[in-house]
Design an enzyme around this catalytic site. Structure first.
Site, mmCIF file in Angstrom:
data_model
loop_
_atom_site.group_PDB
_atom_site.id
_atom_site.type_symbol
_atom_site.label_atom_id
_atom_site.label_comp_id
_atom_site.label_asym_id
_atom_site.label_seq_id
_atom_site.Cartn_x
_atom_site.Cartn_y
_atom_site.Cartn_z
ATOM 1 N N HIS A 1 39.389 38.350 28.209
ATOM 2 C CA HIS A 1 38.451 39.120 29.034
ATOM 3 C C HIS A 1 37.428 39.829 28.154
ATOM 4 C CE1 HIS A 1 41.937 39.488 32.068
ATOM 5 N NE2 HIS A 1 41.036 38.690 32.624
ATOM 6 N N LYS A 22 47.713 39.903 44.774
ATOM 7 C CA LYS A 22 48.262 39.400 43.522
ATOM 8 C C LYS A 22 49.475 40.215 43.070
ATOM 9 C CE LYS A 22 44.535 37.022 41.086
ATOM 10 N NZ LYS A 22 43.745 36.992 39.849
ATOM 11 N N ARG A 64 38.531 28.786 31.570
ATOM 12 C CA ARG A 64 39.457 28.383 30.516
ATOM 13 C C ARG A 64 39.748 26.888 30.596
ATOM 14 N NH1 ARG A 64 43.582 32.840 32.410
ATOM 15 N NH2 ARG A 64 43.158 31.535 34.192
ATOM 16 N N SER A 95 46.340 36.842 32.107
ATOM 17 C CA SER A 95 47.087 38.075 32.360
ATOM 18 C C SER A 95 48.490 37.766 32.857
ATOM 19 C CB SER A 95 46.342 38.943 33.383
ATOM 20 O OG SER A 95 45.133 39.397 32.854
#
Length: 168
Positions: A20, A45, A100, A138
């Protein structure tokens, strides 16, 4: 007369990773006059850290930057509305997203289409993760940390400590 280019970089940042931070510093340095790092509520989430904690962690990471003044171009806020409405509210004309892998692209491609339908004046711009950060997420950082693994290559020492405090 020049117009300030305002971009937002939205995310859950649960927790903020080196990946990030790489996207944040590159976007602030090369793409906009002001970057608003926007921490999303995203209760769906099931975040490990509260919105306030995540916002504080992101701000601490930005405050630690010593990148030739790039931190002065970055602002941290949280939001809980539709992304495109939030972008309009803060005067952003650009949404920055990091990619990514191909799986990221598939999801982001759908989001770009929807956002363009909602407001054609707000562009989404993608930055590829740098090679050393392509595998960091994460979710994986939390999983490794929760199982006692070393995540110090993926997050700052401040975040390592926050994870240890939370997961002990």
């Amino acid at each position: 007369m020049s117009t300030e280019r305002v971009a937002i970089y939205p995310g859950t940042f649960d927790p903020i990773t080196n990946g990030h931070m790489d996207i944040i510093t590159r976007a602030a340095r090369h793409m906009c006059d002001r970057l608003i790092v926007s921490v999303a509520v995203n209760a769906g989430k099931g975040p490990l850290f509260s919105l306030e904690e995540r916002t504080q962690m992101v701000q601490a990471e930005i405050d630690s930057l010593a990148n030739g003044g790039v931190a002065t171009k970055i602002e941290v806020r949280n939001f809980d509305s539709l992304l495109i409405h939030y972008a309009q509210e803060v005067g952003a004309t650009m949404i920055v997203r990091g990619l990514r892998a191909i799986s990221d692209f598939e999801y982001e491609f759908q989001m770009v289409g929807m956002n363009a339908r909602l407001n054609k004046n707000i562009e989404t711009v993608f930055l590829m993760s740098s090679e050393r950060n392509q595998f960091i997420s994460s979710r994986l950082v939390k999983e490794i940390a929760s199982l006692g693994g070393d995540v110090s290559e993926f997050v700052s020492p401040r975040i390592v400590e926050r994870l240890k405090e939370r997961l002990v």
